[in-house]
Scaffold this motif. Structure first.
Motif, mmCIF file in Angstrom:
data_model
loop_
_atom_site.group_PDB
_atom_site.id
_atom_site.type_symbol
_atom_site.label_atom_id
_atom_site.label_comp_id
_atom_site.label_asym_id
_atom_site.label_seq_id
_atom_site.Cartn_x
_atom_site.Cartn_y
_atom_site.Cartn_z
ATOM 1 N N ILE A 147 0.846 -1.199 0.000
ATOM 2 C CA ILE A 147 0.000 0.000 0.000
ATOM 3 C C ILE A 147 0.878 1.245 0.000
ATOM 4 O O ILE A 147 1.734 1.395 0.882
ATOM 5 N N PRO A 148 0.715 2.146 -0.967
ATOM 6 C CA PRO A 148 1.500 3.392 -0.988
ATOM 7 C C PRO A 148 1.312 4.189 0.300
ATOM 8 O O PRO A 148 0.245 4.162 0.917
ATOM 9 N N ASP A 149 2.346 4.875 0.697
ATOM 10 C CA ASP A 149 2.339 5.660 1.922
ATOM 11 C C ASP A 149 1.174 6.654 1.919
ATOM 12 O O ASP A 149 1.011 7.434 0.978
ATOM 13 N N GLY A 150 0.372 6.613 2.961
ATOM 14 C CA GLY A 150 -0.736 7.546 3.107
ATOM 15 C C GLY A 150 -2.076 6.960 2.742
ATOM 16 O O GLY A 150 -3.112 7.382 3.274
ATOM 17 N N ILE A 151 -2.124 6.023 1.804
ATOM 18 C CA ILE A 151 -3.390 5.407 1.430
ATOM 19 C C ILE A 151 -3.838 4.496 2.573
ATOM 20 O O ILE A 151 -3.052 3.692 3.076
ATOM 21 N N PRO A 152 -5.085 4.614 3.024
ATOM 22 C CA PRO A 152 -5.526 3.824 4.177
ATOM 23 C C PRO A 152 -5.590 2.332 3.869
ATOM 24 O O PRO A 152 -5.709 1.925 2.716
ATOM 25 N N GLN A 153 -5.520 1.541 4.914
ATOM 26 C CA GLN A 153 -5.742 0.108 4.774
ATOM 27 C C GLN A 153 -7.180 -0.137 4.310
ATOM 28 O O GLN A 153 -8.072 0.693 4.512
ATOM 29 N N LEU A 154 -7.395 -1.298 3.682
ATOM 30 C CA LEU A 154 -8.738 -1.635 3.206
ATOM 31 C C LEU A 154 -9.754 -1.547 4.333
ATOM 32 O O LEU A 154 -10.852 -0.989 4.159
ATOM 33 N N GLU A 155 -9.421 -2.070 5.506
ATOM 34 C CA GLU A 155 -10.352 -2.049 6.629
ATOM 35 C C GLU A 155 -10.663 -0.621 7.079
ATOM 36 O O GLU A 155 -11.788 -0.322 7.508
ATOM 37 N N GLU A 156 -9.678 0.286 6.977
ATOM 38 C CA GLU A 156 -9.932 1.687 7.331
ATOM 39 C C GLU A 156 -10.903 2.329 6.337
ATOM 40 O O GLU A 156 -11.840 3.041 6.719
ATOM 41 N N TYR A 157 -10.664 2.087 5.054
ATOM 42 C CA TYR A 157 -11.541 2.638 4.014
ATOM 43 C C TYR A 157 -12.978 2.141 4.214
ATOM 44 O O TYR A 157 -13.936 2.929 4.188
ATOM 45 N N LEU A 158 -13.124 0.850 4.434
ATOM 46 C CA LEU A 158 -14.454 0.282 4.636
ATOM 47 C C LEU A 158 -15.097 0.820 5.916
ATOM 48 O O LEU A 158 -16.311 1.041 5.962
ATOM 49 N N SER A 159 -14.294 1.025 6.946
ATOM 50 C CA SER A 159 -14.833 1.532 8.206
ATOM 51 C C SER A 159 -15.404 2.927 8.045
ATOM 52 O O SER A 159 -16.454 3.259 8.609
ATOM 53 N N VAL A 160 -14.719 3.761 7.277
ATOM 54 C CA VAL A 160 -15.236 5.109 7.024
ATOM 55 C C VAL A 160 -16.554 5.029 6.263
ATOM 56 O O VAL A 160 -17.530 5.709 6.603
ATOM 57 N N TYR A 161 -16.606 4.192 5.244
ATOM 58 C CA TYR A 161 -17.858 4.039 4.490
ATOM 59 C C TYR A 161 -18.987 3.573 5.407
ATOM 60 O O TYR A 161 -20.084 4.143 5.410
ATOM 61 N N CYS A 162 -18.741 2.511 6.188
ATOM 62 C CA CYS A 162 -19.787 1.962 7.055
ATOM 63 C C CYS A 162 -20.241 2.990 8.090
ATOM 64 O O CYS A 162 -21.430 3.072 8.421
ATOM 65 N N SER A 163 -19.309 3.786 8.601
ATOM 66 C CA SER A 163 -19.652 4.795 9.592
ATOM 67 C C SER A 163 -20.543 5.873 9.003
ATOM 68 O O SER A 163 -21.557 6.257 9.589
ATOM 69 N N PHE A 164 -20.200 6.347 7.823
ATOM 70 C CA PHE A 164 -20.957 7.445 7.211
ATOM 71 C C PHE A 164 -22.261 6.971 6.578
ATOM 72 O O PHE A 164 -23.188 7.757 6.416
ATOM 73 N N SER A 165 -22.328 5.725 6.199
ATOM 74 C CA SER A 165 -23.547 5.203 5.570
ATOM 75 C C SER A 165 -24.437 4.468 6.552
ATOM 76 O O SER A 165 -25.575 4.124 6.221
ATOM 77 N N GLU A 166 -23.889 4.200 7.766
ATOM 78 C CA GLU A 166 -24.604 3.429 8.781
ATOM 79 C C GLU A 166 -24.943 2.032 8.275
ATOM 80 O O GLU A 166 -26.038 1.511 8.500
ATOM 81 N N ARG A 167 -23.994 1.428 7.579
ATOM 82 C CA ARG A 167 -24.162 0.070 7.066
ATOM 83 C C ARG A 167 -23.369 -0.911 7.940
ATOM 84 O O ARG A 167 -22.337 -0.562 8.505
ATOM 85 N N PRO A 168 -23.817 -2.178 8.031
ATOM 86 C CA PRO A 168 -23.084 -3.174 8.816
ATOM 87 C C PRO A 168 -21.777 -3.584 8.140
ATOM 88 O O PRO A 168 -21.599 -3.402 6.936
ATOM 89 N N TRP A 169 -20.872 -4.129 8.921
ATOM 90 C CA TRP A 169 -19.583 -4.592 8.419
ATOM 91 C C TRP A 169 -19.807 -5.756 7.445
ATOM 92 O O TRP A 169 -20.515 -6.701 7.755
#
Length: 775
Positions: A293-315
């Protein structure tokens, strides 16, 4: 590397040439505000994209400005059934742009008549922003990379939060069994693009289709939670980012959009972690999990966590294997179709399309490998990214503009103001900006002291939209309503006429809206919120008698007449109101006025019927009790309008700033406001809100000026790169932004204190705001 939208343009491919004359005729007739008369047209094509040919229209009018638009059309030649549906693209963009905060380009028109340029097409707004075609974001700072990826996740969440029933898209597709139907559809598309004289079929693709049919998640059969609007091709290079900020300003390429299982969008947007699907001649297509992963780009789990948090969707761990495999399968089918069109000579992606066949098979291999893995996603979201409703609420407001909605923020507009602000911005974009050229032409012609006929039409529309007289404060409206409703002869509460008294806003609430109006010099009067009428109407609401309100306030509220304010005099320094020399002498049932006024704004307007004049009724009274204000019918004998005064060489027609002589002007004694000696009191009560209105309008003008500055910097090149890429420009732009935000906060604070403490106690902060904005 980041690419400006303008850097993705190239000469039109001969295979995609259009009838430019026919296109020009259509655009002139159907695109609101299209440059004219006799515009010229320059056409270029976007190298970006593989499916529907997309063009940049640059239209110029002789002696006028230049505007750019984007045209998107179906490709020429034989195409697969149900593919390249530009009509659906137009439908979803229109609904989202009109009713939601999802950032999309504004669409102007849809043409289904294939005889115009050969295929159906639509025309939309040109967004000068940045596209990141490379998911690794080379040349971008690590902190900026992280912000870009998180903004991408938030934007997808915004799309998935849309209530399709509320915006008229409830029949845009079936929500249930989306994956099941999609697998069948893309299998058919793949079969139609391969074999029997076409590119060869890949057996593993057929095996993958069979596995997907056998492993469709149970949740897919439901039309409930987790289903809704699906973009269908949500990835970084279908997002236009702001030129200087890490936020999305436009989601493009909605060709595959429908209703259905939204987790398919999520998985597709995560493919860079699995595979680099950029069509090139290389052989290694490994994603971040393979290459690092290039420096600065979030881990897959971080990216998904942001989406789930803002969309209120389950993991999504339980069915993640299916969704990734399906995304790769669909991508392979799409690329197989691109490659097939390239072999026929009608792919719109240029040279990149010739590598599409190779990447299609690679995606199939990647999917087969992925479904054989034991672990593909951790079982819980990343720490610190728990699901919460608050982040979504923040995001929705941030997309609307520069106003913060964080709970700790002091200046947070409420839902009522946000609704009005959105309507106001849409009205400006749809009706006022397109007419500015016509208004300016009239103002510079020999007929400049007349009113453009379209102005009355726009005023009627503003009333209908509930955007009329928004400036009126609650307390002023209350007094006027009590007097005017007392006998029911004029208007009654709840009737359409009751809307003449505004929307019941505070000074602070109106400040957010006044700024939007200030972005066009013509806008305030369209909404009946222009000076000096606003100040004069407030004087009449606060201090006028019932008879004065009936005679002058009601027609002003209705927009049937205009008014002027006569205070400044050429002989004295009139900023000190105690200096004025104009006399108002009582003679029986009349007052006789003698004096000379200038800078009487609004008096040149042909609709101006009344002036509020400040003069002295008793030169021997205490210093602040000598002045009085009186209503003067502008057609009274003795009122002589001498000339319009110039501001930096401009006469501001048709509004104007007049020099006026009052010679033995006799007006009824009942025209006096509040009584003799009360003029200074009225003036101070009038100045507070009026100064704030001027300040907020100027902030709006500054915002638009900054926007124009950025547009110019993005369109011009110096020393080998865009002006917008030079450090000196970015430094100046940052300073402008800082100063503008400081000024805005000061004015909002002044408005808040005016609401809470009144004019007298807020006079200090009001003076500071005035000095900061127009020293």
């Amino acid at each position: 590397m980041a690419k400006l939208i303008s850097e993705l343009l190239w000469p039109v491919d001969p295979a995609h040439a259009l009838d430019e004359a026919a296109l020009l005729r259509y655009a002139v007739a159907n695109v609101p505000g299209f440059p004219g008369p006799a515009p010229t047209l320059a056409l270029t094509q976007f190298a970006h994209g593989q499916s529907n040919p997309t063009y940049c229209i640059q239209a110029s009018a002789p002696g006028g400005g230049t505007r750019r638009y984007v045209l998107r059309k179906k490709p020429p030649g034989a195409i697969l059934q149900s593919a390249h549906a530009v009509e659906r693209e137009y439908q979803v963009l229109k609904a989202l742009g009109s009713h939601t905060d999802v950032p999309v380009p504004k669409v102007y028109c849809l043409c289904t008549d294939a005889t115009v340029i050969g295929t159906p097409f639509y025309i939309m707004e040109y967004l000068e922003g940045i596209i990141y075609p490379d998911n690794t974001l080379p040349g971008v700072a690590p902190s900026k990379r992280r912000a870009i990826y998180f903004s991408t996740a938030k934007t997808l969440a915004a799309i998935h939060r849309v209530d399709v029933n509320a915006i008229g898209l409830q029949k845009y597709g079936r929500r249930d069994n989306y994956c099941k139907r999609q697998v069948e559809r893309w299998e058919k598309q793949y079969l139609a693009s391969t074999g029997e004289g076409k590119p060869a079929r890949y057996q593993r693709m057929l095996d993958l289709a069979r596995w997907l049919k056998e492993n469709v998640p149970e949740e897919d059969s439901s039309a409930g939670a987790g289903t809704g609007l699906v973009h269908g091709d949500f990835r970084a290079d279908n997002l236009v980012f702001h030129p200087t900020e890490d936020r999305v300003i436009g989601v493009i390429d909605w060709e595959l959009s429908t209703l259905g299982n939204q987790m398919c969008d999520v998985a597709y947007s995560c493919l860079p972690y699995i595979i680099d699907a950029t069509p090139t001649e290389r052989t290694n297509y490994g994603g971040f999990q393979h290459t690092g992963i290039p420096d600065g780009i979030p881990q897959l789990e971080e990216y998904l966590s942001v989406y789930c948090s803002f969309s209120e969707r389950p993991w999504p761990a339980a069915n993640w294997k299916f969704y990734i495999a399906f995304s790769l399968f669909r991508g392979a089918s799409i690329y197989a179709g691109v490659y097939h069109r390239w072999t026929m000579g009608n792919a719109s992606g240029g040279e990149r399309a010739k590598f599409a066949g190779r990447i299609a098979n690679t995606m199939v291999d990647c999917a087969c490998d992925f479904i054989n893995r034991e672990h593909v996603l951790q079982g819980q979201p990343s720490i610190g990214f728990q699901v919460s409703a608050a982040p979504w609420q923040e995001f929705g407001r941030e997309q609307e503009g520069s106003i913060s909605t964080k709970d700790q923020g002091k200046f947070v507009p409420n839902e009522k103001v946000m609704h009005l602000r959105k309507k106001l911005m849409k009205f400006m974009e749809d009706h006022i900006y397109p007419m500015e050229g016509e208004f300016y032409k009239l103002a510079q012609s020999t007929s400049r002291w007349t009113i453009h006929p379209e102005e009355e039409t726009l005023e009627a529309l503003a009333k209908k939209e509930g955007l009329w007289n928004l400036f009126i404060p609650l307390d002023s409206a209350a007094r006027a309503r009590k007097l005017l409703f007392e006998d029911g002869s004029l208007v009654s509460p709840g009737s359409s006429n009751d809307l003449l008294l505004g929307a019941g806003l505070t000074n602070l609430e109106y400040g957010y809206l006044c700024e939007i109006m200030g972005r066009s010099v013509w806008a305030p009067q369209i909404f009946n919120c222009g000076a000096p009428d606003t100040g004069n109407m407030e004087v009449l609401m606060r201090y006028g008698t019932k008879e004065q309100q009936k005679q002058w306030l009601v027609p002003l509220l209705e927009g049937k007449i205009r008014s002027g304010f006569a205070m400044t005099e050429p002989q004295v320094a009139s900023s000190d109101a105690t200096n004025i020399e104009c006399s108002i002498s009582r003679q029986g049932d009349f007052y006789v006025i003698n004096g000379r006024k200038w800078w009487t704004s609004g008096a040149m307007d042909p609709r101006c019927k009344v002036l509020i004049l400040m003069g002295k009724t008793d030169f021997s009274a205490p210093k602040h009790k000598q002045q009085s204000m009186i209503l003067v019918d502008i057609n009274t004998p003795g009122v002589q309008i001498k000339r319009p005064l110039l501001v930096f060489g401009f006469d501001d027609a048709p509004h104007g700033h007049a020099e006026i002589v009052f010679e033995n002007v006799r007006v009824p004694a009942t025209n006096i406001l509040l009584g003799e000696g009360r003029g200074f009191e009225i003036a101070q009560g009038r100045l507070g809100p009026g100064r704030l209105h001027h300040c907020m309008r100027l902030i709006g003008a500054a915002e638009r000026g900054m926007g124009l500055m950025v547009d110019r910097a993005l369109s011009r090149t110096a020393f080998g790169k865009r002006i917008a890429q030079h450090g000196s420009f970015l430094s100046d732009l940052a300073k402008c932004r800082i100063e503008l935000e400081q000024a805005r906060l000061l004015v909002l604070e002044a408005a808040d204190q005016l609401d809470r403490h009144g004019n007298k106690k807020a006079r200090g902060i009001l003076a500071m705001a005035k000095l900061q904005i127009w020293p």
